[in-house]
Motif scaffolding. Structure first.
Motif, PDB file in Angstrom:
ATOM      1  N   SER A 196      11.142   1.552   0.951  1.00  0.00           N
ATOM      2  CA  SER A 196       9.859   2.242   1.034  1.00  0.00           C
ATOM      3  C   SER A 196       8.769   1.306   1.547  1.00  0.00           C
ATOM      4  CB  SER A 196       9.479   2.857  -0.315  1.00  0.00           C
ATOM      5  OG  SER A 196       9.802   1.985  -1.376  1.00  0.00           O
ATOM      6  N   CYS A 197       8.792   0.049   1.118  1.00  0.00           N
ATOM      7  CA  CYS A 197       7.836  -0.932   1.664  1.00  0.00           C
ATOM      8  C   CYS A 197       8.076  -1.115   3.160  1.00  0.00           C
ATOM      9  CB  CYS A 197       7.999  -2.290   0.998  1.00  0.00           C
ATOM     10  SG  CYS A 197       7.728  -2.304  -0.772  1.00  0.00           S
ATOM     11  N   LEU A 198       9.345  -1.173   3.539  1.00  0.00           N
ATOM     12  CA  LEU A 198       9.670  -1.365   4.945  1.00  0.00           C
ATOM     13  C   LEU A 198       9.166  -0.203   5.782  1.00  0.00           C
ATOM     14  CD1 LEU A 198      13.211  -2.912   4.575  1.00  0.00           C
ATOM     15  CD2 LEU A 198      11.168  -4.050   5.435  1.00  0.00           C
ATOM     16  N   MET A 199       9.247   0.995   5.212  1.00  0.00           N
ATOM     17  CA  MET A 199       8.777   2.169   5.947  1.00  0.00           C
ATOM     18  C   MET A 199       7.270   2.073   6.172  1.00  0.00           C
ATOM     19  SD  MET A 199       9.584   6.165   5.150  1.00  0.00           S
ATOM     20  CE  MET A 199       8.563   6.398   3.710  1.00  0.00           C
ATOM     21  N   GLN A 200       6.550   1.646   5.144  1.00  0.00           N
ATOM     22  CA  GLN A 200       5.112   1.500   5.243  1.00  0.00           C
ATOM     23  C   GLN A 200       4.751   0.405   6.253  1.00  0.00           C
ATOM     24  OE1 GLN A 200       2.337   2.886   4.055  1.00  0.00           O
ATOM     25  NE2 GLN A 200       0.893   1.352   3.280  1.00  0.00           N
ATOM     26  N   ILE A 201       5.405  -0.734   6.130  1.00  0.00           N
ATOM     27  CA  ILE A 201       5.059  -1.873   6.975  1.00  0.00           C
ATOM     28  C   ILE A 201       5.463  -1.607   8.422  1.00  0.00           C
ATOM     29  CG2 ILE A 201       5.552  -4.310   7.432  1.00  0.00           C
ATOM     30  CD1 ILE A 201       5.805  -4.689   4.386  1.00  0.00           C
ATOM     31  N   GLY A 250       0.788  -1.227   0.000  1.00  0.00           N
ATOM     32  CA  GLY A 250       0.000   0.000   0.000  1.00  0.00           C
ATOM     33  C   GLY A 250       0.819   1.275   0.000  1.00  0.00           C
ATOM     34  N   PHE A 251       2.149   1.179  -0.146  1.00  0.00           N
ATOM     35  CA  PHE A 251       2.940   2.406  -0.129  1.00  0.00           C
ATOM     36  C   PHE A 251       2.677   3.230  -1.391  1.00  0.00           C
ATOM     37  CE2 PHE A 251       5.970   5.393   1.106  1.00  0.00           C
ATOM     38  CZ  PHE A 251       6.826   5.671   0.052  1.00  0.00           C
ATOM     39  N   GLY A 252       3.181   2.775  -2.538  1.00  0.00           N
ATOM     40  CA  GLY A 252       2.899   3.441  -3.814  1.00  0.00           C
ATOM     41  C   GLY A 252       3.325   4.882  -3.899  1.00  0.00           C
ATOM     42  N   GLY A 253       4.364   5.286  -3.162  1.00  0.00           N
ATOM     43  CA  GLY A 253       4.857   6.659  -3.262  1.00  0.00           C
ATOM     44  C   GLY A 253       3.878   7.662  -2.698  1.00  0.00           C
TER      45      GLY A 253
END
Lengths: 211, 475, 241
Positions: C213-218, C175-178
């Motif tokens: 970026s995925c890691l930041m979201q998760i 769900g990150f997607g920038g």
């Protein structure tokens, strides 16, 4: 005139001129596998049964007739004008109306009948599909209006699949206004994804494959 | 994005029952598709996709040729092709024909194209009764709602919703058993099929070399619609063309598997005109209405015209993590999901719903499952660029534009970038090095506030990588 | 192929997750590579490109070209940034043949970290050790644009003490997607929570990914949920001893 307007817009958008020959299309892709007849038959049966249809191999035309008689006992039936059905003695079974050539009579008969009986022009082994081609022998409504459909088909009409069908019949429109591929009973899952059979078309389908 | 779009998304996300319904239904379809195209079940799946893409690409690039070939062959079989440039022309044709034939009752099988042009509304406005016969579409017609999903239109309705609709609109006692609900609809619609003066269908494919329409379905309502009434009208977008009957095999192998995981739909009809001499039944008249309605406007754009390859299988909807949360009614037009997100701006203009191309994480799952290999993320990116260009022209969203200009400038000036990084780090609170739950004003606005509404922010490290690297003595 | 490797750490690692960059450098040096860090680097320009600002993305892309053209081999700890360079830079310069040629020349020399290790360095066992039950999250760009699926798993399979479990469903977007994560925050958050449910079902204590970026979201979602599950970048796992 919208026709010229639309065609013109399309051409302009594509940078093409009227009557310009197109580049050759990608070649037709049809791969017909080698499958022995026995396997085509057993595959057809397995596929249709997996869809809650009924299919069985039958040793002779008279055996087919007997099975159909048992299936329609006590019920009204309409049979198509397929010569094969007549050959099998099915059109002369008690309770079977056949030989209808008038569309209104046909509609009336199909609306009231419990069972519609047809042959099929082809069958497809890999999907359990019946191929019904509209003709003087096979009307559209017989396999559509009655709530049950019985098809009696000689085994040698079973093809391997779609690719073989379109190989033997490259342009169905040359011979008929309607070719319908029937794969199992009518169904829907429109409400809560729960499967219900027999929505508009027949909910019961039985195919007798005759040796 | 528009306030309306934002609200619809929010309302859908907030409805726990709806979330479950959407997720479960699409999840089931998604899993079934995966099973049906597994490499041991359909070993040439990828090859078929490439072939389908190549056929569509070729056809679209030579569309005028195939339109004319189709028309010639339809006419040769005793039928008529009617070109309609917009919704009004489609309605005018149908109304005109209905008047000529004294038609009052029309039965309809599922057609997204007829939804697109609001055909039922227009016909009803002129006193004709036009009845949807696909069970899901019938339910929605009674409920005055638009489809929720391209293939499973009533996905969002429970059996209790259906019971209520039937009781209210059909005057039947309350019935919540699904089999019985289906039987009620079957009985009502049977009478309609047999009494109807005209049948209107869509078409999944238009076959140029045969002058034929191909219609795929599971219920049998399309067969009845196209076989019982005296007149059959097939309505289809001009992009539905394929060159040859023999190409149908490739598409049939992909369509049902991609849509529902079935090997083939229950009925695949190949119809090429009215009843032929000797045939007992079938319509007496057959018309194919070819609809433009903006499709020709899409054609010039080479990067985006692949949007017209779509065969309406719905696989992209079932696999899209966004659709699976926001559902079909959050979308501004009749087409939803990833395909809806790319064709709506192209038909309606990018400013119709400027947020739409951005309502995607660009995960690419849609492109992976599309049987005709439409590169949906690529088209979304193009549309995003189009939106920004339109906004620049209109002088909208200036702050964002300036922000990205600054971004570009900072990112092309390394010393500035470094300084900006140090400044941001010094402003960010990270008391214990843990992730940050909230930030004090004035920073709790804009993107920071949006991020923090859903998850914590990372703390700023004491040193950036480049500072660490320098410290380490690296070059 | 020589043994010089230049690091493209990415702006998010540089500013927010510097240890990831250090870990990547460490692993590469242990394998005998001479690692350098071209200081002029900033960003790949993806935020601008994804937001529809192509002219602005071009500016940043040009700077990237200038910074990295002279490098022999470039390695990045991010699938999305690598994909931006090797798949999307070319889209930006279709009308500029000269720059396009430079882009095509550079594309071939830019690698995502796990791809570099397995396909270029030809190693799967980097001598790492970490006691953990982990699950691997496939970032969408890495998975679908770069075709990365097996490489990180083969590397993790050789980490002593690490048990790897797969998520079900797998391959779903975090769900990150920038800018999607802030433009459609509620939706992005809902997608993150669905991802968390899948993670929790594995029973893992660690989520590994090759995309920061995925890691930041998760991690942001895990932290908000008060979960003890931690996230680690693949480079950090591989650097562990």
């Amino acid at each position: 005139m919208s026709r010229d307007h639309i065609l013109h817009r399309v051409r302009t958008a594509l940078g093409r001129s009227a009557g310009q020959e197109p580049a050759p299309p990608p070649p037709v892709r049809l791969r017909v596998p080698e499958v022995p007849r026995d396997l085509r038959v057993s595959s057809f049966i397995a596929r249709l049964e997996a869809l809650a249809g009924h299919a069985q191999r039958v040793p002779s035309q008279s055996a087919a007739r007997d099975l159909v008689a048992a299936a329609i006992a006590g019920r009204t039936a309409v049979a198509s004008n397929s010569p094969y059905l007549a050959e099998c003695g099915i059109t002369s079974l008690p309770g079977v109306r056949s030989g209808i050539r008038d569309v209104n009579e046909l509609r009336d008969a199909c609306e009231k009948a419990d069972v519609g009986i047809t042959s099929a022009d082809y069958a497809l082994g890999d999907t359990g599909t019946l191929v019904m081609i509209a003709s003087p022998a096979e009307a559209r409504l017989v396999s559509l209006l009655p709530p049950a459909h019985i098809a009696v088909v000689p085994c040698d009409r079973i093809l391997t699949g779609l690719d073989e069908l379109f190989t033997v019949l490259p342009r169905p429109a040359d011979q008929t206004s309607s070719m319908v591929l029937i794969t199992g009973p009518s169904r829907t899952a429109d409400i809560e994804q729960i499967l219900v059979r027999g929505v508009h078309g027949p909910g019961q389908i039985s195919v007798f494959l005759v040796e | 994005m528009s306030v309306e779009f934002h609200h619809k998304i929010h309302d859908t996300l907030a409805d726990a029952n709806l979330q479950l319904a959407i997720y479960t239904a699409t999840g089931r379809l998604k899993e079934k598709r995966i099973e049906a195209v597994a490499s041991d079940i359909l070993p040439d799946y990828q090859e078929l996709r490439s072939h389908a893409n190549a056929i569509k690409k070729h056809t679209i690039e030579n569309l005028d040729h195939y339109l004319e070939e189709f028309e010639r062959n339809v006419t040769a079989h005793g039928s008529k092709v009617v070109y309609c440039k917009d919704a009004t022309e489609v309605a005018d044709f149908v109304l005109g024909l209905a008047k000529q034939r004294g038609a009052r009752l029309i039965v309809k099988s599922k057609s997204m194209t007829t939804e697109e042009v609001d055909l039922n509304e227009r016909l009803e406005h002129h006193g004709l009764e036009s009845v949807e016969t696909d069970l899901g579409e019938y339910i929605l017609q009674l409920a005055h709602e638009k489809p929720y999903h391209i293939v499973a239109p009533a996905l969002h309705k429970t059996r209790y919703d259906v019971a209520e609709i039937f009781t209210k609109r059909l005057n039947v006692p309350n019935e919540v058993v699904i089999e019985k609900q289906t039987a009620i609809a079957r009985a009502v619609l049977r009478q309609k099929f047999l009494a109807a003066d005209m049948g209107i269908s869509g078409a999944n494919f238009l076959v140029a070399d045969s002058g034929a329409v191909v219609i795929i379905e599971n219920e049998g309502n399309a067969r009845l619609t196209t076989s019982a009434p005296k007149v059959h009208i097939a309505v289809a977008g001009i992009e539905k063309l394929i060159p040859r009957a023999q190409d149908v095999a490739t598409f049939l192998k992909l369509l049902a598997r991609s849509a529902t995981g079935q090997l083939l739909s229950v009925y695949s009809s190949f119809l090429s005109g009215p009843r032929r001499p000797g045939e007992v039944d079938g319509p007496e008249e057959f018309y194919v209405v070819l609809v433009d309605n903006g499709r020709s406007r899409l054609l010039p754009d080479r990067a985006k015209r692949q949007s017209l390859y779509c065969i309406r299988c719905g696989a992209c909807l079932n696999t899209c993590p966004v659709y699976r949360k926001i559902g079909g009614h959050s979308f501004p037009w009749v087409y939803s999901g990833p395909i809806g997100a790319i064709i709506t701006p192209q038909f309606m203009g990018v400013t119709h719903e400027p947020g739409l191309p951005f309502a995607s994480s660009l995960c690419g799952a849609c492109a992976e499952v599309c049987p005709v290999k439409i590169d949906i993320p690529r088209v979304l990116l193009e549309l995003r660029s189009d939106v920004k260009k339109a906004e620049a022209r209109e002088g909208q969203n200036r702050i964002e534009k300036v922000a990205f200009r600054v971004f570009a400038w900072v990112m092309s000036h390394p010393r500035v970038y470094e300084m900006a990084g140090r400044m941001a780090a010094s402003m960010a609170p990270s008391p214990d090095g843990g992730w940050i739950r909230n930030v004090p004003p004035p920073m709790n606005i804009g993107p920071a506030q949006a991020w923090l509404s859903q998850r914590d922010l990372p703390p700023s490290p004491s040193m950036s990588f480049r500072e660490m690297w320098r410290k380490r003595g690296g070059r | 192929m020589g043994n010089r490797v230049s690091l493209f750490v990415t702006c998010i690692v540089d500013q927010l997750f510097p240890k990831v960059g250090m870990a990547m450098a460490e692993v590469l040096e242990r394998l005998g590579y001479q690692v350098d860090f071209p200081e002029e680097q900033t960003c790949c320009g993806q935020p601008a490109f994804n937001s529809g600002y192509r002219a602005e993305a071009r500016i940043v892309a040009r700077h990237f070209l200038k910074t990295f053209e002279a490098c022999e081999t470039i390695v990045a700890p991010s699938g999305s940034c690598t994909s931006m360079v090797i798949h999307h830079f070319a889209e930006l310069f279709q009308k500029d043949p000269e720059t396009l040629a430079r882009v095509h020349a550079l594309e071939k020399r830019v690698y995502e970290f796990s791809t570099f290790l397995t396909a270029v360095a030809g190693v799967e066992d980097v001598g790492a050790r970490m006691d953990a039950v982990a699950t691997f999250h496939d970032g969408c760009h890495a998975l679908r644009e770069l075709g990365i699926k097996a490489a990180p798993r083969r590397l993790l399979a050789h980490v002593r003490g690490l048990e790897l479990r797969e998520m079900t469903p797998a391959e779903e977007c975090c769900g990150f997607g920038g800018t999607f994560s802030v433009k459609f925050a509620e939706l992005s958050g809902a997608m993150a929570r669905t991802k968390l449910e899948a993670i929790e079902r594995t029973g893992a204590d660690t989520v590994v990914s090759l995309d920061p970026s995925c890691l930041m979201q998760i991690q942001g979602a895990l932290s908000r949920a008060g979960s003890p599950i931690r996230t680690m970048h693949l480079a950090e796992v591989l650097a562990s001893r």
